[in-house]
Design an enzyme around this catalytic site. Sequence first.
Site, PDB file in Angstrom:
ATOM      1  CG  HIS A 180      -1.744   1.264   1.312  1.00 18.87           C
ATOM      2  ND1 HIS A 180      -2.902   1.396   0.587  1.00 18.87           N
ATOM      3  CD2 HIS A 180      -1.564   2.429   1.970  1.00 18.87           C
ATOM      4  CE1 HIS A 180      -3.421   2.592   0.819  1.00 18.87           C
ATOM      5  NE2 HIS A 180      -2.630   3.246   1.648  1.00 18.87           N
TER       6      HIS A 180
ATOM      7  CG  ASP B 269     -11.299   4.019   6.408  1.00 17.96           C
ATOM      8  OD1 ASP B 269     -10.755   4.805   7.199  1.00 17.96           O
ATOM      9  OD2 ASP B 269     -11.123   4.064   5.173  1.00 17.96           O
TER      10      ASP B 269
ATOM     11  NE  ARG C  68      -9.341  10.797   9.977  1.00 21.18           N
ATOM     12  CZ  ARG C  68      -8.494  10.065   9.259  1.00 21.18           C
ATOM     13  NH1 ARG C  68      -8.844   8.878   8.796  1.00 21.18           N
ATOM     14  NH2 ARG C  68      -7.278  10.505   9.017  1.00 21.18           N
TER      15      ARG C  68
ATOM     16  CB  SER D 233      -7.775   5.397   7.945  1.00 20.84           C
ATOM     17  OG  SER D 233      -8.191   5.500   6.611  1.00 20.84           O
TER      18      SER D 233
ATOM     19  CE  LYS E 219      -8.576   2.649   3.895  1.00 25.13           C
ATOM     20  NZ  LYS E 219      -8.612   3.999   3.332  1.00 25.13           N
TER      21      LYS E 219
HETATM   22  N1  URA Z   1      -5.225   7.306   3.426  1.00 26.59           N
HETATM   23  C1  URA Z   1      -6.216   6.628   4.049  1.00 26.59           C
HETATM   24  O1  URA Z   1      -6.664   5.595   3.562  1.00 26.59           O
HETATM   25  N2  URA Z   1      -6.682   7.099   5.218  1.00 26.59           N
HETATM   26  C2  URA Z   1      -6.219   8.220   5.797  1.00 26.59           C
HETATM   27  O2  URA Z   1      -6.680   8.572   6.864  1.00 26.59           O
HETATM   28  C3  URA Z   1      -5.203   8.921   5.141  1.00 26.59           C
HETATM   29  C4  URA Z   1      -4.722   8.439   3.958  1.00 26.59           C
END
Ligand code: URA
Length: 441
Positions: free
Chosen positions: A82, A161, A168, A183, A187
């Site tokens: 990622h 999320d 947010r 976050s 995932k």
């Molecule tokens: N990327 C994400 O998936 N979440 C965040 O909070 C910031 C960057």
Amino acid sequence: MRIVDLITKKRDHYSLTDHELVQLIDDYTNDRIPDYQMAAFLMAVYLNGMSYQETAALTLAMANSGATIDLSGIPGIKVDKHSTGGVADTTTLILAPLVAAAGVPVAKMSGRGLGFTGGTIDKLESIPGFRTTLAHHEFIANVKRHQLAITGQSIDVAPADGKIYALRDVTATVESIPLIASSIMSKKIAAGADKILLDVKVGSGAFMKDLGAAVELAETMVKIGEIVGRDTKAILTSMEEPLGLAIGNSLEVKEAIDVLSGSYQGDLREVCLILGSHMLQLAGVAQDVKAGYQVLQQLLDQGIALKKFTEFIQAQGGISKVTDQPDLMPQATYCEDIVSLATGYVQKIDVAKVGYIATILGAGREYKGQSIDLTAGILMRCRIGDFIRDNQPLATFYGNDYGKFTEASKLLQQSIIIGNTAVTKPKLILGFVDKNGFTQI
Ligand code: URA
Ligand code: CA
């Protein structure tokens, strides 16, 4: 347990228990907590932080807020990668076939682009015929057969999320390390990989502008991985300039093909080799990173990685000839060089702005669901440290809406700073974080 008591606890610097965090996420996901209370809680976290234990518990609760992917039917250690987000960051399209060719199974779920960062699913859609939505059984079968499949999100991975991120975004609580870390990791955990490699971008074009903050984010995510039993490693890489030269969907696929064919030298190739070598090491396919690096170099230089990419395109219904003839992808009607107005050294590039310009040209979306122009984008013609003469191209624009070129060209002139003094190129790989902490390179 009342939500107001949890907000009070966090406001007063106490730690929440695993059980309290599970309850909080479950109730919020199922609309039993109003946004104003969750917003107050997020602000308390933003201001007072969270321990690693709390952050890991929050992450797991978010990962389990929806369906999770089970990859256990695929033999071998599945390593997911990622990136925290960059511009001209085509690494997934290169790394996926590259490490698959080395024997690491890649079962990747990818998203579409939003804002100035691109998404792998959009990029793949520039290949005629390519199917980006695979049924679960087909996805698993393709990984077993070809070591590689990439699909769009058929299920809503970690729905908590999505809901929390939207909140947010409008409550000034995005820039919080425990919230960003949970976050991202929620995932990745829900997507089923055994091990996780993170590419944490550092610099003006990244979430984390300086090395200290990037190391802290990386350490938090590595710690979460350790606590929840998913071995995680992070590489810190520079985002002071676009990583590759191409920004835009079909342009990036073409650049990925160039890297996979071994004909491309440069920062994009180097970052892919570094990230890939760590993936091989995590998967147990290479003894160490150095050995992995050498294997991957050969796979690029001997055309084996490109062959894997061709096989993958065919397996998902795309025209595989595209790897020989990238012109089979849709072509932009208009293409124009943007030339320098000065002579001197390229001192600084405003990466976020360059990404935004590509969006103006049609390559990205400003809101979810917006349609995009797969041919549109920018081919950069300069890098930091280059000496540029007056009238020499800084970039080439591509797209179908010529009316956008004038505004975009004005912005590009502002994004590339040219001056008289020579500058050294920014360091590309800054270090890595694993269980033993941060190692600067
Ligand atoms: N990327 C994400 O998936 N979440 C965040 O909070 C910031 C960057
Ligand atoms: Ca991305």
